[in-house]
Scaffold this motif. Sequence first.
Motif, PDB file in Angstrom:
ATOM      1  N   GLU A 112      21.697 -11.521  36.526  1.00 26.73           N
ATOM      2  CA  GLU A 112      20.538 -11.146  35.478  1.00 26.73           C
ATOM      3  C   GLU A 112      21.291 -10.461  34.132  1.00 26.73           C
ATOM      4  OE1 GLU A 112      17.691 -11.087  35.729  1.00 26.73           O
ATOM      5  OE2 GLU A 112      16.830 -10.904  38.266  1.00 26.73           O
ATOM      6  N   SER A 113      22.675 -10.051  34.313  1.00 23.08           N
ATOM      7  CA  SER A 113      23.454  -9.742  33.160  1.00 23.08           C
ATOM      8  C   SER A 113      23.827 -10.585  32.314  1.00 23.08           C
ATOM      9  CB  SER A 113      24.598  -8.527  33.642  1.00 23.08           C
ATOM     10  OG  SER A 113      25.514  -9.613  34.162  1.00 23.08           O
ATOM     11  N   ALA A 114      23.696 -10.224  30.845  1.00 22.93           N
ATOM     12  CA  ALA A 114      24.130 -11.145  29.986  1.00 22.93           C
ATOM     13  C   ALA A 114      25.804 -11.547  29.938  1.00 22.93           C
ATOM     14  CB  ALA A 114      23.837 -10.646  28.533  1.00 22.93           C
ATOM     15  N   LYS A 117      25.849 -14.008  33.213  1.00 24.37           N
ATOM     16  CA  LYS A 117      25.476 -15.481  32.766  1.00 24.37           C
ATOM     17  C   LYS A 117      26.088 -16.106  31.868  1.00 24.37           C
ATOM     18  CE  LYS A 117      21.283 -13.463  31.556  1.00 24.37           C
ATOM     19  NZ  LYS A 117      19.765 -13.376  30.991  1.00 24.37           N
ATOM     20  N   ALA A 118      26.715 -15.496  30.858  1.00 25.34           N
ATOM     21  CA  ALA A 118      27.620 -15.934  29.809  1.00 25.34           C
ATOM     22  C   ALA A 118      28.658 -16.635  30.637  1.00 25.34           C
ATOM     23  CB  ALA A 118      28.086 -15.005  28.914  1.00 25.34           C
ATOM     24  N   PRO A 139      28.158 -13.018  24.523  1.00 19.15           N
ATOM     25  CA  PRO A 139      27.176 -11.957  24.402  1.00 19.15           C
ATOM     26  C   PRO A 139      27.329 -11.241  23.223  1.00 19.15           C
ATOM     27  CG  PRO A 139      27.930 -11.867  26.654  1.00 19.15           C
ATOM     28  CD  PRO A 139      28.734 -12.781  26.047  1.00 19.15           C
ATOM     29  N   ALA A 145      23.802 -16.631  22.017  1.00 18.15           N
ATOM     30  CA  ALA A 145      23.409 -15.632  22.728  1.00 18.15           C
ATOM     31  C   ALA A 145      22.036 -15.313  23.166  1.00 18.15           C
ATOM     32  CB  ALA A 145      24.445 -14.343  22.523  1.00 18.15           C
ATOM     33  N   ARG A 146      21.336 -15.669  21.908  1.00 17.14           N
ATOM     34  CA  ARG A 146      19.916 -15.399  22.008  1.00 17.14           C
ATOM     35  C   ARG A 146      19.174 -16.170  23.116  1.00 17.14           C
ATOM     36  NH1 ARG A 146      20.737 -14.791  16.216  1.00 17.14           N
ATOM     37  NH2 ARG A 146      20.330 -16.829  15.798  1.00 17.14           N
ATOM     38  N   LEU A 148      20.111 -16.370  26.037  1.00 20.81           N
ATOM     39  CA  LEU A 148      20.601 -15.880  27.591  1.00 20.81           C
ATOM     40  C   LEU A 148      19.412 -15.194  28.152  1.00 20.81           C
ATOM     41  CD1 LEU A 148      24.128 -14.160  26.753  1.00 20.81           C
ATOM     42  CD2 LEU A 148      23.525 -16.116  28.158  1.00 20.81           C
ATOM     43  N   PRO A 149      18.257 -14.373  27.288  1.00 17.95           N
ATOM     44  CA  PRO A 149      17.338 -13.828  28.197  1.00 17.95           C
ATOM     45  C   PRO A 149      16.207 -14.896  28.792  1.00 17.95           C
ATOM     46  CG  PRO A 149      17.504 -12.850  25.891  1.00 17.95           C
ATOM     47  CD  PRO A 149      18.541 -14.024  26.007  1.00 17.95           C
ATOM     48  N   ARG A 152      18.701 -17.672  33.858  1.00 14.94           N
ATOM     49  CA  ARG A 152      19.251 -16.924  35.141  1.00 14.94           C
ATOM     50  C   ARG A 152      20.318 -17.501  35.770  1.00 14.94           C
ATOM     51  NH1 ARG A 152      16.470 -14.037  32.288  1.00 14.94           N
ATOM     52  NH2 ARG A 152      14.760 -12.621  33.115  1.00 14.94           N
TER      53      ARG A 152
END
Length: 219
Positions: A112-114, A117-118, A139, A145-146, A148-149, A152
């Motif tokens: 879940e974390s940015a 995921k990155a 991130p 990075a935008r 990423l939300p 998953r």
Amino acid sequence: MLIRSWDRGDEDEWRAWLAEGRDFGLLAANGRPGEGPVLVPTHFLLDEERGEILLHLAAPNPLLAAVRADPNVTLAVTDGYAFAPGHWRGEPGTPTSYYASVHFHCTAEVVESAAGKAEILNRQLAHFQPETPDFRVVPGPNELARLLPGLRGLRLTVREVRAKFKYDDKKPAEEQRAIAGRLAERANGPALRRDQDAAARTELLRRHQRRAASGRAVD
């Protein structure tokens, strides 16, 4: 997946087969009670040293909810398939399917974390898009990075690998070579199934050569 003694693939074999560029598979998770499994076709990255598989999905993908409820998943990679008519195979004239398939039985973790995921995205980019090493996800306040939300990550810890290379290894060598010739004829025919017939012939002959090199009887 039923695996007979003559078509079981060992670790060296399935690793070499995947390393030829097979990094797309079908990921299956258990559905809710009364429903079937959830299936997702996806690219993936196998990290052999860590014993894990990395991939990412869109946040609304129903497989993620299935994983949160039950982390047991299977990733199947299948290729080199062809139909072998009964009259190719001698008595009693039973047709069959040829294919290679590797199944990874895993425990899945949703990332879940940015930063997490990155990391997954960047490792996938390094594998699938090595020609653009500067194109990476960081991130923070930037365009990539935008995104990423809306994503998953998935980290699959591999518990077991089962590999099957079904190419009539139990047949005598002469019959197996004859079938390879039939596949070659069909691969040179109309475009329908041409690539897969050629791939199946390659795998059949490779399995035949492994039998000979290992000293197992081929006649």
